[in-house]
Design an enzyme around this catalytic site. Structure first.
Site, PDB file in Angstrom:
ATOM      1  N   PHE A 199      99.002  38.612 -26.741  1.00 26.15           N
ATOM      2  CA  PHE A 199      98.783  37.977 -25.303  1.00 26.15           C
ATOM      3  C   PHE A 199      99.294  36.454 -25.448  1.00 26.15           C
ATOM      4  O   PHE A 199      99.242  35.754 -26.531  1.00 26.15           O
ATOM      5  CB  PHE A 199      97.268  37.977 -25.114  1.00 26.15           C
ATOM      6  CG  PHE A 199      96.873  39.154 -24.927  1.00 26.15           C
ATOM      7  CD1 PHE A 199      96.913  39.720 -23.628  1.00 26.15           C
ATOM      8  CD2 PHE A 199      96.143  39.836 -25.791  1.00 26.15           C
ATOM      9  CE1 PHE A 199      96.275  40.959 -23.174  1.00 26.15           C
ATOM     10  CE2 PHE A 199      95.384  41.168 -25.487  1.00 26.15           C
ATOM     11  CZ  PHE A 199      95.509  41.822 -24.098  1.00 26.15           C
ATOM     12  N   ASP A 200      99.960  35.927 -24.460  1.00 28.27           N
ATOM     13  CA  ASP A 200     100.128  34.777 -24.228  1.00 28.27           C
ATOM     14  C   ASP A 200      98.931  34.281 -23.653  1.00 28.27           C
ATOM     15  O   ASP A 200      97.997  35.002 -23.280  1.00 28.27           O
ATOM     16  CB  ASP A 200     101.163  34.290 -23.032  1.00 28.27           C
ATOM     17  CG  ASP A 200     101.204  32.614 -22.663  1.00 28.27           C
ATOM     18  OD1 ASP A 200     101.426  32.090 -23.518  1.00 28.27           O
ATOM     19  OD2 ASP A 200     101.436  32.474 -21.470  1.00 28.27           O
ATOM     20  N   LYS A 201      98.638  32.821 -23.418  1.00 29.35           N
ATOM     21  CA  LYS A 201      97.123  32.342 -22.916  1.00 29.35           C
ATOM     22  C   LYS A 201      97.027  32.126 -21.707  1.00 29.35           C
ATOM     23  O   LYS A 201      96.632  32.651 -20.885  1.00 29.35           O
ATOM     24  CB  LYS A 201      96.770  31.183 -23.764  1.00 29.35           C
ATOM     25  CG  LYS A 201      95.380  30.445 -23.827  1.00 29.35           C
ATOM     26  CD  LYS A 201      94.884  29.265 -24.563  1.00 29.35           C
ATOM     27  CE  LYS A 201      95.804  28.272 -24.067  1.00 29.35           C
ATOM     28  NZ  LYS A 201      95.622  27.498 -22.753  1.00 29.35           N
ATOM     29  N   VAL A 203     102.363  40.505 -23.472  1.00 31.48           N
ATOM     30  CA  VAL A 203     101.829  40.418 -22.411  1.00 31.48           C
ATOM     31  C   VAL A 203     101.861  38.776 -21.898  1.00 31.48           C
ATOM     32  O   VAL A 203     101.185  37.868 -22.760  1.00 31.48           O
ATOM     33  CB  VAL A 203     100.288  40.890 -22.091  1.00 31.48           C
ATOM     34  CG1 VAL A 203     100.020  40.678 -20.742  1.00 31.48           C
ATOM     35  CG2 VAL A 203      99.969  41.938 -22.615  1.00 31.48           C
TER      36      VAL A 203
END
Length: 831
Positions: A519-521, A717
């Site tokens: 995941f990106d944040k 993502v």
């Protein structure tokens, strides 16, 4: 058919008659072509073009061995030049990278996977064509070409020349094609059904007469009646089988239409010969019966395919035909105008219960809007002044005054439809393998049929023909070709209903193999809506001025951070703006240059090389841990001026999504370019043990490559421009629904409503899809493995073979449609 019977026109005759059709060459006509070393003349461009196609295809021997002159080709059935107009292309053609365009077409006449092969290979050889993909289920062709080298009308004419009439893939043409296809199928089925019943009654009389005794005259009379009744069944109802077989044989390929057409043709021809001679067996009843059952199977399969396709068809048909337009500044004045007359900048009124016809921004009023058709989210979303609304959503309550920002093909609804079309046109590896297997299988079936026919001819010659017919029909690999695409089409529809829009064909196949989700944040695990939480001064500028400068620097950025300063814009203005990915922004305010971003980036502008002690005030009281949130440093050439703290909220469903993925044995990782303390806090809140902060786009991509080298299948993502490289490098990528357009265009799928819990569902659903595909393939192979020896042994009559083949195809289609059933959705139930 020897050379002595050839009617090829010699070189000496070339000046008097057309080499192709034999008609006189008009005076002054200059249609020349070199054939077998001789310069030949033609009467028209049509004959010249046909001869050129034959010779270019390596079939010049055709003219040496033909026994009669060819017919003059009819002029093109349609003039496609109108489709070269940019105004006409606007509805079904889009620009792609470089100087290419992509057209979405619907094709008439597709019957199987071999048709797909023929179309793709035929068009793929033409100048200017970059890519051709055809979906046999939806009859949709995605054609990418260079307009500078080839006109669209030329490509459409080339499609019609090989028997597939193209029409633009608009909603209206799709509905017309489905209606026409259904109507023609019913007509052919009706003629076959009536013929089957009538020939069946005559056959009963013949069989009864054979047992009880019947005069030769009455037997001949009944046979001729059977011939008359069966003829329209063969030449009208069975026409699609012969057309399909002719097309693929002409291109030196094999399809399931070949054995079917061979069986029908042989049975009808042998029966006609027996009728003319007055001796031998006739099979008119068998011909009519298995033609009917073959058509019935195709009709049921087509009906199931249409029913499945309607759910994923264009949602644009749900838009209203007219809209209520109001005058800006005089909202009491309104008029109803056609939807097509609506333009950006117009103001419209949308009352409760009405569908919003365009993308726009609410100027007045408030109400709950349901965007389920686009995002899968069933709950109404509160919309107030300043909020964006999208075409296709429904205003449930209240009255909204909306300013139009996009209409027609520019709306988000149309963008989603184009992505769906792109996904349906993609051909996954599984489908390509099934298509190749089907082609090889047909070749093997024809060889087996020949062997079976020879064996029966020596053993019991009177049974050789109908046993061979049964083998040809019963082993037709329709089910094998339908097994995978039918399941994938149903899966794409179901995932879209959940809110995951798949835009690449390999996603369904790849999801099952995913071992790690990264995941990106910002904007992914968080809402991507940071707000200014605190400002700590460390220079000589005032607080309000520092915040205003930061807002001016971020004014030209599309990053979520820029939205945090939206309320502070307009107080000062910045020029010469420049941004550096994952670092910050720079610009000139007045006579001073400022930077806002990471410590290293901002301090590089300062004259002094080290930050003063006061910069550590971002930590609050000396010795305390940094406050949660993201800290940006504002600096100018004199030094650091202020620390600005931003705080973003986690997505409400992020924690449940991470737990669901970990519970399925998937490794979860956080990869962010933000400050370490903020990333650590998010990871701790979500239970993610593996996290990395301060990572540049290049470093993200390198990290992904390392994971892949270690054997991981990575699902990434993200939502921002800085995620584009890693989205492209991951095995499967998911862009958030609010992501930048560029990020969405590079992603393999889009999470429309942002509910991360759908990811775990998609992984589970991909396994279910894979199981259905395996079931379909197993059934198709098992059926053919059992049916072939039974038919070869003479235990399956031709009509039973037709029933068995039709049922096998129907089984795989119905089994695939189970994927689209609306089972209780745990995500939807919690919304």
């Amino acid at each position: 058919m020897g050379a002595q019977s050839s009617v090829a026109v010699s070189c000496a005759e070339a000046s008097r008659a057309c080499y192709h059709c034999g008609l006189p060459v008009p005076p002054g006509a200059d249609f020349q072509l070199s054939v077998q070393g001789c310069e030949q003349s033609f009467c028209c461009p049509g004959c010249q073009a046909v001869a050129s196609a034959i010779i270019d295809g390596g079939l010049s021997g055709f003219y040496r061995y033909r026994t009669q002159l060819n017919e003059r080709p009819a002029p093109a059935a349609r003039d496609y030049s109108v489709y070269d107009s940019p105004q006409v292309q606007r509805d079904f053609v889009t620009a792609v990278d470089g100087d290419c365009n992509r057209a979405q077409l619907l094709l008439e006449g597709i019957s199987c996977a071999a048709c797909v092969w023929l179309i793709e290979h035929h068009l793929g050889k033409l100048d200017g064509v970059e890519r051709v993909t055809v979906n046999a289920n939806t009859r949709r062709c995605s054609l990418q070409w260079r307009p500078a080298q080839q006109s669209l009308s030329g490509l459409m004419a080339a499609l019609e020349a090989i028997g597939y009439r193209p029409v633009p893939a608009t909603d209206q043409s799709r509905q017309a094609l489905l209606q026409r296809e259904s109507r023609q199928a019913l007509m052919r089925l009706g003629v076959a059904g009536i013929g089957m019943m009538q020939v069946g009654m005559v056959a009963i009389a013949l069989y009864a007469g054979a047992l009880q005794g019947i005069s030769e005259n009455w037997q001949m009379f009944l046979r001729w009646i059977s011939l008359l009744i069966a003829t329209p069944v063969v030449f009208y109802s069975a026409q699609p089988f012969f057309q399909g077989a002719y097309r693929v044989l002409k291109s030196a390929h094999l399809s399931m239409d070949v054995p079917v057409a061979t069986a029908i043709g042989l049975a009808y021809g042998a029966s006609c010969w027996a009728t003319l001679r007055g001796s031998g067996e006739v099979y008119f009843d068998s011909v009519s019966m298995f033609t009917f059952f073959l058509l019935l199977g195709r009709y049921l399969e087509m009906h199931a395919r249409h029913a499945n396709g309607l759910e994923s068809a264009s949602l644009a048909r749900l838009l209203p035909l007219t809209v209520c337009k109001v005058e800006r500044g005089r909202v009491e004045h309104s008029e109803h105008i056609p939807l097509k007359a609506l333009k950006p900048g117009h103001w419209i009124r949308v009352n409760a219960g009405e569908t919003i016809p365009c993308d726009g921004r609410v100027q007045e009023g408030h109400g709950g809007v349901v965007e389920a058709l686009l995002t899968g989210e069933a709950d109404a979303i509160e919309k107030r002044t300043g909020d964006l609304v999208v075409a296709g959503s429904v205003n449930q309550e209240g009255s909204l005054l909306v300013e139009v920002t996009a209409v027609g093909g520019e709306t988000r609804l149309s963008t989603i439809e184009r992505l769906v079309e792109q996904a349906q046109a993609e051909k996954p590896r599984q489908v390509a393998i099934a298509d190749r297997l089907a082609g090889y299988f047909v070749g093997i079936v024809l060889l087996i049929t020949l062997v079976v026919a020879l064996l029966w001819w020596h053993w019991a010659a009177e049974k050789a023909l109908w046993v061979s017919l049964s083998v040809l029909v019963v082993t037709c690999p329709c089910a094998l070709s339908l097994a995978t695409p039918a399941a994938l089409t149903a899966a794409l529809t179901h995932l879209r209903r959940l809110g995951l829009l798949v835009t690449r064909g390999h996603v369904i196949e790849g999801l099952e193999k995913v071992t790690r989700v990264i995941f990106d944040k910002t904007g992914t695990l968080t809402l991507g809506q940071p707000r200014v939480e605190d400002v700590v001064l460390c220079g000589d500028l005032e607080r309000d001025y520092c915040v205003a400068v930061a807002a001016a620097l971020e004014a030209g950025s599309s990053h979520p951070i820029a939205e945090a300063f939206a309320e502070f814009r307009g107080r000062v203005y910045a020029a010469d703006l420049h941004s550096e990915t994952s670092a910050g922004v720079e610009g000139r305010v007045g006579n001073e240059r400022f930077r806002l971003g990471t410590t290293a980036y901002a301090m590089a502008l300062c004259r002094q090389q080290t930050a003063p002690i006061v910069c550590d005030r971002r930590n609050g009281i000396e010795g305390a841990a940094p406050a949660p949130g993201q800290w940006l440093l504002l600096a100018n050439s004199r030094g650091p001026q202020a620390w600005i703290q931003l705080r973003d909220r986690l997505r409400p469903e992020a924690s449940a999504a991470v737990r669901a993925l970990i519970g399925r044995g998937i490794d979860v990782e956080l990869l962010s370019g933000d400050h370490s303390s903020n990333v650590k806090a998010v990871a701790a809140a979500l239970g993610i043990e593996d996290y990395h902060s301060g990572v540049s786009p290049a470093q993200k991509l390198a990290h992904i490559r390392r994971r892949q080298a270690q054997g991981d299948i990575v699902l990434m993502v993200g939502d921002g421009i800085n995620d584009i490289p890693v989205l492209g490098g991951a095995d499967i990528s998911v862009a958030m629904g609010a992501a930048t357009d560029l990020a969405q265009s590079r992603a393999d799928s889009i999470l429309l409503h942002g509910d991360l819990r759908v990811l775990a569902q998609a992984l589970q659903f991909s396994r279910r899809t894979r199981r259905v595909i395996r079931q379909n393939l197993s059934w198709a192979l098992l059926y053919n493995g059992v049916a072939l020896p039974l038919a070869a042994a003479g235990w399956v009559p031709p009509y039973a073979a037709a029933i068995g083949m039709s049922l096998s195809s129907l089984v795989v289609v119905v089994n695939a449609l189970r994927l689209g059933k609306k089972a209780q959705d745990p995500v939807a139930s919690k919304r």
